[in-house]
Write a protein that holds these residues in place. Structure first.
Motif, short mmCIF file in Angstrom:
data_model
loop_
_atom_site.label_atom_id
_atom_site.label_comp_id
_atom_site.label_asym_id
_atom_site.label_seq_id
_atom_site.Cartn_x
_atom_site.Cartn_y
_atom_site.Cartn_z
N ASN A 1 9.77 -15.02 14.76
CA ASN A 1 10.78 -14.71 13.76
C ASN A 1 12.19 -14.70 14.36
N VAL A 2 12.50 -15.72 15.18
CA VAL A 2 13.80 -15.75 15.85
C VAL A 2 14.91 -16.24 14.93
N ALA A 3 14.57 -16.97 13.86
CA ALA A 3 15.58 -17.51 12.94
C ALA A 3 14.87 -18.02 11.70
N THR A 4 15.65 -18.52 10.74
CA THR A 4 15.05 -19.11 9.55
C THR A 4 14.45 -20.48 9.90
N ALA A 5 13.62 -20.99 9.03
CA ALA A 5 12.98 -22.29 9.27
C ALA A 5 14.03 -23.40 9.41
N SER A 6 15.06 -23.36 8.57
CA SER A 6 16.10 -24.39 8.65
C SER A 6 16.85 -24.33 9.97
N GLU A 7 17.15 -23.11 10.44
CA GLU A 7 17.85 -22.97 11.72
C GLU A 7 16.97 -23.44 12.86
N ILE A 8 15.69 -23.12 12.80
CA ILE A 8 14.76 -23.53 13.85
C ILE A 8 14.62 -25.05 13.88
N ALA A 9 14.68 -25.69 12.71
CA ALA A 9 14.59 -27.16 12.66
C ALA A 9 15.61 -27.78 13.60
N TYR A 10 16.84 -27.29 13.53
CA TYR A 10 17.89 -27.83 14.40
C TYR A 10 17.69 -27.39 15.85
N LYS A 11 17.17 -26.19 16.06
CA LYS A 11 16.97 -25.69 17.42
C LYS A 11 15.94 -26.51 18.19
N VAL A 12 15.02 -27.14 17.48
CA VAL A 12 14.00 -27.94 18.17
C VAL A 12 14.25 -29.44 18.01
N GLY A 13 15.47 -29.80 17.60
CA GLY A 13 15.86 -31.21 17.66
C GLY A 13 15.53 -32.07 16.47
N PHE A 14 15.34 -31.46 15.28
CA PHE A 14 15.15 -32.26 14.08
C PHE A 14 16.50 -32.45 13.40
N SER A 15 16.75 -33.67 12.93
CA SER A 15 18.07 -33.99 12.37
C SER A 15 18.27 -33.41 10.98
N SER A 16 17.17 -33.04 10.30
CA SER A 16 17.31 -32.44 8.97
C SER A 16 16.13 -31.51 8.71
N PRO A 17 16.36 -30.40 8.02
CA PRO A 17 15.27 -29.47 7.71
C PRO A 17 14.17 -30.11 6.87
N SER A 18 14.55 -31.06 5.99
CA SER A 18 13.53 -31.68 5.14
C SER A 18 12.54 -32.49 5.97
N TYR A 19 13.05 -33.26 6.95
CA TYR A 19 12.17 -34.01 7.83
C TYR A 19 11.31 -33.05 8.65
N PHE A 20 11.92 -31.95 9.11
CA PHE A 20 11.16 -30.94 9.85
C PHE A 20 10.03 -30.37 9.00
N ASN A 21 10.35 -30.02 7.74
CA ASN A 21 9.33 -29.45 6.86
C ASN A 21 8.17 -30.41 6.66
N THR A 22 8.50 -31.71 6.45
CA THR A 22 7.46 -32.72 6.25
C THR A 22 6.59 -32.86 7.49
N SER A 23 7.22 -32.97 8.66
CA SER A 23 6.48 -33.15 9.91
C SER A 23 5.62 -31.93 10.21
N PHE A 24 6.18 -30.73 10.02
CA PHE A 24 5.44 -29.50 10.27
C PHE A 24 4.23 -29.41 9.36
N ASN A 25 4.45 -29.74 8.09
CA ASN A 25 3.37 -29.70 7.10
C ASN A 25 2.23 -30.64 7.48
N GLN A 26 2.58 -31.84 7.92
CA GLN A 26 1.57 -32.82 8.30
C GLN A 26 0.80 -32.39 9.55
N TYR A 27 1.49 -31.73 10.48
CA TYR A 27 0.86 -31.36 11.75
C TYR A 27 -0.02 -30.12 11.62
N TYR A 28 0.49 -29.10 10.88
CA TYR A 28 -0.24 -27.84 10.81
C TYR A 28 -1.00 -27.64 9.49
#
Length: 646
Positions: free
Chosen positions: A75-102
């Motif tokens: 719980n270090v930050a919101t999902a959108s903030e974490i998206a950028y912290k781990v190198g995703f260019s947009s939260p939407s792409y992060f959400n899609t990739s995370f959803n597919q992986y987990y």
């Protein structure tokens, strides 16, 4: 052997260290990693693939996602903030990739564990002697008909098999169309202001409800669909940019907050052409009064648009979809999972819809959504045949039709069903009904592509060529790439594919883009794209295997080509549904027309879904002048057109 394992582990550890040092850099990719290691991209790919069978891009992406999971659990930050912290260019792409992986979105990390094998549900057999079917992932791989009045919607749905629409072959200049009406609106996805990821589903529920309420008002000429608006979740685009792309005059921005039984809604209505605030208001209330709040929002927005509301429409707006709040909560959660583009989530959503129906047996939306879970898994998302999927979905659609025949979600679902059953005119007509109130979106462009209306596809997806398109790409990129290819605009097609893979990589994209590279004769690029697609997929999609088989043939490796072809033929002979058509693609690509038509005939007799691509797949170009091709198109039910592959 232990020494080799030690060397391999040291190599992996080195990769992890380098990636972690650049974890926030969204530009750090395969090329940069190879440079940091002092080896070529191909050397890096071969070595990594030999160790763990992964591509370099997959390895980098999964490393970022696993780091994101750690951060979300802490719980270090919101999902959108974490998206950028781990190198995703947009939260939407992060959400899609995370959803597919987990198997579930990042917002649910604190509230659930990853879906286990027991969440993969068996569909009961059609008879006592049949084996149950285990659902697994199988990704996918205006008009002149005008409805005279809304009364005809009921007639249209009940008798949708009888729809007919005159075909047009006119082309239009590719320009930005002007906003068609001052009385048009798009509702941006409600922002979750509570900080609780569990409320994301309720935000989607509010968005859907407000769109639905506004769509019931005939004096509002255009309301953009929920499906299209989901492309703008977490988008960084300005209001004028969104207004221009969607061709609407007004944009509604909203925020939703829920704490216990208390809810709060903030609204801002903005003139999309001038970016000026027209009206703002805040509503507060109890959660069990959410339907009243939704109706109130729709009425107030309509008032600002100076739209007249009839008493019949007012009654419809204020009529709740259910009186059972627990049923509503289940339907909202299920709808959120159903629209996540994850097979496990689609399967998991069924228990929410079933619970909603258990709590309220007259809940039309829940029946529609439950039917969609089965119907969707009869296409590229599952391993059901079309016949099985229709059989399982039919009772739920029938019940929804009895309860609420004017439900736009039902119209959309039945349009999908009609298309996948080759009823092009019925699908086209039903989507026209949907578009009149909800605006144009990817499914109507998909039908345009299948019916060779490539100019219309390009016109509806032209905004994809703008800089920094972020979340608005979606499946539109695939449609645009094909349309530009068929119009002979190679550079535009290449641009769309490059941007598509960069901004929203998906196994579905790798399949289609690999197919287009194959058609262009760029066999090395096609090979790279298709092999990467197979590596990141959770199953060996027959379409990708066949495309790759053709690639190897043209690269001179006929042995590998035959091996891949035989793999798909063997799977088809063993009864795997919906793949005979791809064997035909291979033979058509190589110019063996007799074998191609033999396999197409098998696919026709089995009523395979992908026969809808008969006019829009470049593999079949060499068949178009054969009389058998024209006859097959007629048998499948394609409307007559002057040219194919135009």
């Amino acid at each position: 052997m232990s020494n080799q394992l030690s060397i391999d582990q040291a190599f992996i550890n080195n990769l992890n260290t380098i990636i972690e040092d650049h974890i926030e850099d969204d530009q750090f990719g395969v090329e940069e990693l190879a440079i940091a290691l002092g080896i070529s991209r191909s050397q890096l790919h071969r070595k990594l693939n030999a160790i763990n069978g992964k591509s370099t891009s997959q390895f980098i992406r999964e490393f970022r996602l696993e780091k994101a999971m750690d951060m979300l659990q802490d719980n270090v930050a919101t999902a959108s903030e974490i998206a950028y912290k781990v190198g995703f260019s947009s939260p939407s792409y992060f959400n899609t990739s995370f959803n597919q992986y987990y198997g579930y979105p990042p917002g649910e990390v604190k509230f659930r564990n990853p879906l286990n094998d027991e969440d993969v549900v068996e569909i009961p057999p059609m008879n006592d002697n049949a084996e149950p079917v285990l659902l697994k992932r199988r990704r996918f791989n205006p008009r002149t008909y005008v409805i005279a009045s809304m009364v005809l919607i009921l007639i249209a749905i009940i008798s949708y098999y009888n729809f007919a629409k005159p075909e047009t072959n006119t082309t239009s200049e590719i320009i930005d169309p002007v906003i068609s009406s001052d009385n048009s609106i798009a509702v941006l996805p409600f922002r979750n202001m509570s900080g609780n990821p569990d409320n994301e589903a309720f935000c989607d529920g509010m968005t859907t409800a407000v769109i639905s309420g506004l769509s019931k008002i005939r004096d509002i000429k255009k309301v953009i669909s929920f499906t299209s608006m989901m492309n703008y979740r977490n988008s960084n685009k300005s209001i004028p940019e969104i207004s221009d792309e969607l061709k609407v005059h007004y944009i509604l921005e909203s925020g939703f907050q829920k704490s216990g039984n208390e809810i709060k809604i903030n609204l801002q209505l903005i003139d999309g052409t001038s970016d000026k605030l027209i009206w703002s208001e805040e509503y507060e209330g109890k959660y069990d009064s959410v339907f009243k709040l939704q109706a109130r929002v729709a009425e107030m927005v309509a008032k600002q648009l100076k739209a007249k509301i009839t008493e019949e429409e007012r009654t419809g707006i204020h009529k709740p979809s259910t009186k059972n709040m627990e049923a509503y909560a289940n339907e909202v959660q299920g709808f959120y999972l159903l629209n996540s583009y994850s097979t496990k989530n689609i399967i998991a959503s069924r228990k929410y819809f079933e619970k909603a129906i258990e709590l309220d047996s007259a809940y039309a939306d829940a029946y529609t959504s439950l039917g969609r879970t089965y119907s969707t898994l009869g296409t590229w998302y599952g391993n059901l045949s079309r016949k099985e999927a229709d059989s399982l979905a039919a009772p739920y659609f029938k019940k929804a039709l009895q309860l609420n025949p004017k439900n736009f979600q039902l119209i959309y679902s039945m349009a999908e069903k009609e298309l996948f059953n080759w009823n092009f005119k019925s699908a086209d007509s039903l989507i026209n009904i949907f578009e009149q109130q909800r605006g144009k979106f990817f499914f109507s462009s998909f039908i345009d592509l299948l019916l060779c209306r490539n100019d219309e596809v390009i016109e509806s997806t032209h905004h994809l060529l703008k800089e920094n398109p972020d979340a608005s790409w979606g499946y539109h990129a695939v449609l645009a790439a094909y349309a530009y290819y068929f119009k002979g605009k190679k550079e535009s097609s290449l641009y769309v594919m490059r941007k598509g893979l960069q901004l929203a990589p998906d196994q579905n994209y790798y399949d289609h883009f690999g197919n287009i590279y194959l058609a262009m004769g760029d066999y090395e690029k096609a090979k790279d794209v298709l092999e990467t697609g197979l590596q990141i997929s959770d199953k060996r999609h027959a379409s990708m295997v066949i495309h790759l088989a053709a690639v190897y043939y043209y690269l001179g490796d006929e042995g590998k080509s035959k091996e891949l072809l035989n793999e798909v033929i063997d799977r088809a002979n063993k009864g795997e549904p919906e793949i005979n058509v791809f064997v035909a693609h291979y033979y058509a690509r190589l110019g063996n027309k007799d074998e191609a038509f033999k396999w197409l005939d098998i696919a026709y007799k089995k009523h395979e879904v992908d026969m809808i691509w008969l006019k829009a797949d470049p593999n079949l170009l060499k068949l178009k002048n054969d009389p058998r091709y024209k006859l097959l198109c007629q048998k499948v039910g394609f409307p007559e057109t002057k040219n194919n592959f135009n």
